[in-house]
Design a protein around this motif. Structure first.
Motif, PDB file in Angstrom:
ATOM      1  N   ARG A  61       0.836  -1.204   0.000  1.00 45.61           N
ATOM      2  CA  ARG A  61       0.000   0.000   0.000  1.00 45.61           C
ATOM      3  C   ARG A  61       0.874   1.260   0.000  1.00 45.61           C
ATOM      4  NH1 ARG A  61      -5.480  -0.777  -1.093  1.00 45.61           N
ATOM      5  NH2 ARG A  61      -5.887  -2.954  -0.574  1.00 45.61           N
ATOM      6  N   ASP A 102      -5.328   5.716   1.475  1.00 47.39           N
ATOM      7  CA  ASP A 102      -5.401   4.307   1.887  1.00 47.39           C
ATOM      8  C   ASP A 102      -4.814   4.065   3.273  1.00 47.39           C
ATOM      9  OD1 ASP A 102      -6.758   3.139  -0.165  1.00 47.39           O
ATOM     10  OD2 ASP A 102      -5.017   2.283  -1.176  1.00 47.39           O
ATOM     11  N   HIS A 105      -6.047   1.096   5.750  1.00 51.48           N
ATOM     12  CA  HIS A 105      -6.172  -0.321   5.378  1.00 51.48           C
ATOM     13  C   HIS A 105      -5.556  -1.221   6.446  1.00 51.48           C
ATOM     14  CE1 HIS A 105      -8.046  -0.952   1.504  1.00 51.48           C
ATOM     15  NE2 HIS A 105      -7.573   0.211   1.129  1.00 51.48           N
ATOM     16  N   SER A 109      -6.363  -6.463   3.927  1.00 52.63           N
ATOM     17  CA  SER A 109      -7.433  -5.511   3.634  1.00 52.63           C
ATOM     18  C   SER A 109      -8.858  -6.039   3.664  1.00 52.63           C
ATOM     19  CB  SER A 109      -7.152  -4.841   2.287  1.00 52.63           C
ATOM     20  OG  SER A 109      -5.921  -4.155   2.385  1.00 52.63           O
ATOM     21  N   HIS A 110      -9.396  -6.417   2.492  1.00 50.77           N
ATOM     22  CA  HIS A 110     -10.838  -6.644   2.399  1.00 50.77           C
ATOM     23  C   HIS A 110     -11.295  -7.913   3.119  1.00 50.77           C
ATOM     24  CE1 HIS A 110     -10.952  -3.179  -0.153  1.00 50.77           C
ATOM     25  NE2 HIS A 110     -10.064  -3.712  -0.973  1.00 50.77           N
ATOM     26  N   HIS A 120     -12.109   0.436   6.131  1.00 46.49           N
ATOM     27  CA  HIS A 120     -10.792   1.074   6.128  1.00 46.49           C
ATOM     28  C   HIS A 120     -10.878   2.590   5.947  1.00 46.49           C
ATOM     29  CE1 HIS A 120     -11.327   0.545   1.723  1.00 46.49           C
ATOM     30  NE2 HIS A 120     -10.601   1.637   1.639  1.00 46.49           N
TER      31      HIS A 120
END
Length: 433
Positions: A61, A102, A105, A109-110, A120
């Motif tokens: 990231r 970002d 995050h 992450s997801h 996030h």
């Protein structure tokens, strides 16, 4: 000189495989990059578990955030500067929002967010507004500056033009991650003519628009995005790794709630398990921490947690078959029954995973996920929505594509040391025979 206008005595550059160089002249940007919260992004992969499918996808990231900043810097310094529609006083706000978009995050992450019901973007705003090094840097610009940056990221800012540069259907975020993810995964799908798109971008009061002459470059960008989603982001092997990762976290959470005594207590997860996540605890989590626990939990007494962690660490992933849950719900119920009969917990070892994407859409008032369309600036000065002008974009506009897979541990189904007949029934039902 005011801190907001302070320049470094010498320009700093980061060598970058996508943009060649990332240029930093502003003291504020340099100081933000040096904060612990921003440096944490080095320890969070941009593509989560994709490295288990495309072995080059180890970028972070941190890489991506610098890339988004660099694209925005080029837009405001090279393309918009001097144009009457662009207020140069918004330059620093735009650069900071691009760099920090970002920041919140979490690890992987997801998948991580789904298990613990987190967002996030909310954590990004909390870091910007909280007792953090980032907040201290932003407050030096102006006491209200952190709030302005947070509002851009939350898309609640009154400055819609700045928001559209960072979050829209043609923004710096997407333009960076498509190219960067394509580079590190080694695929060709994500490449498009960004130089051309930047040259034909024009500022308007509420959003960025594209000169009519740049329409074909935008078509290429949209098709690149479409291909990247189905060839990389929704790759079934990556989704298998995400399924196992998600189940590891679910199992650890379930065991904690049952009062299970861990050999290696999940100290870093306690606030998540207790549904009261403090920002301080959140910032201590990164992928190195999570992988440490996965490594140690392979020695736990619980056979499910132990097995799932081993599978993730050794890349012994679940296999999959095509599956339509709307039409095959009876088959799913039958499989769940057979899995239980075979001593395989279907809660953790039989998983339907769905992926869905809408490559482009125009504004549909009142509908979920309203999207600001891409507008073309015609030669006569009028604005025209992209799909009204492009047959290619019109062909995919508003068309959501969904894919379903059923994941399971094939190796267990072929282990006939016990429950032979039941496992054979399962294999037959899954068309593995």
């Amino acid at each position: 000189m005011a801190y907001s206008n302070e320049k470094l005595s010498e320009e700093k550059v980061f060598k970058d495989p996508v943009h060649r160089y990332v240029h930093v002249k502003d003291r504020v940007i340099w100081d933000l990059i040096g904060t612990s919260e921003f440096q944490r992004l080095r320890r969070i992969k941009q593509l989560g578990t994709t490295y288990l499918t495309f072995h080059g996808a180890e970028h972070s990231r941190f890489n991506h955030s610098l890339g988004v900043y660099e694209i925005v810097r080029r837009i405001v310094d090279d393309v918009f500067d001097g144009r009457p529609e662009w207020n140069q006083e918004e330059r620093l706000l735009t650069l900071c929002a691009a760099l920090l978009h970002d920041l919140g995050h979490g690890p992987f992450s997801h998948s991580f967010e789904k298990v613990f019901d987190l967002d996030h973007e909310e954590f990004t705003q909390a870091i910007i507004l909280g007792d953090t090094e980032v907040n201290k840097v932003l407050t030096r610009v102006d006491k209200g500056f952190p709030k302005q940056v947070a509002e851009v990221i939350a898309k609640t800012s009154e400055n819609k033009l700045v928001v559209s540069l960072i979050s829209s259907q043609i923004d710096a975020d997407r333009m960076d991650y498509l190219q960067r993810d394509a580079y590190f995964t080694g695929v060709s799908y994500g490449h498009f003519d960004m130089e051309r798109i930047l040259r034909v971008m024009r500022p308007r009061e509420d959003q960025v628009v594209i000169k009519q002459s740049g329409m074909h470059a935008v078509e290429d960008y949209i098709m690149s995005r479409y291909q990247m989603y189905w060839q990389v982001y929704f790759h079934p092997v990556t989704r298998s790794a995400e399924v196992i990762l998600t189940k590891v976290l679910h199992r650890a959470k379930d065991l904690y709630e049952e009062g299970y005594q861990f050999k290696y207590a999940p100290h870093h997860f306690l606030s998540l398990f207790q549904h009261k996540v403090a920002l301080e605890d959140y910032l201590k989590l990164d992928e190195a921490v999570m992988l440490y626990y996965f490594q140690m939990w392979q020695e736990e007494e619980d056979p499910i947690l132990k097995d799932l962690c081993r599978r993730f660490m050794d890349r012994n992933l679940f296999k999959y078959v095509e599956f339509d849950p709307a039409k095959e719900y009876k088959k799913q119920y039958e499989l769940m029954t057979l899995f239980s009969k075979a001593g395989i917990d279907p809660e953790y070892y039989l998983v339907v995973d769905s992926s869905s994407d809408l490559p482009y859409d125009f504004y549909r008032p009142g509908e979920e996920e309203e999207r600001l369309p891409i507008h073309l600036l015609m030669k006569n000065g009028e604005l025209r929505e992209l799909s009204r002008q492009s047959d290619i974009v019109d062909a995919i506009s508003g068309k959501r594509r969904t894919d379903h897979k059923l994941y399971f541990p094939a190796d267990v189904l072929y282990d006939e040391s016990s429950k032979k007949s039941t496992k054979k029934q399962i294999r037959t039902l899954l068309d593995l025979e």
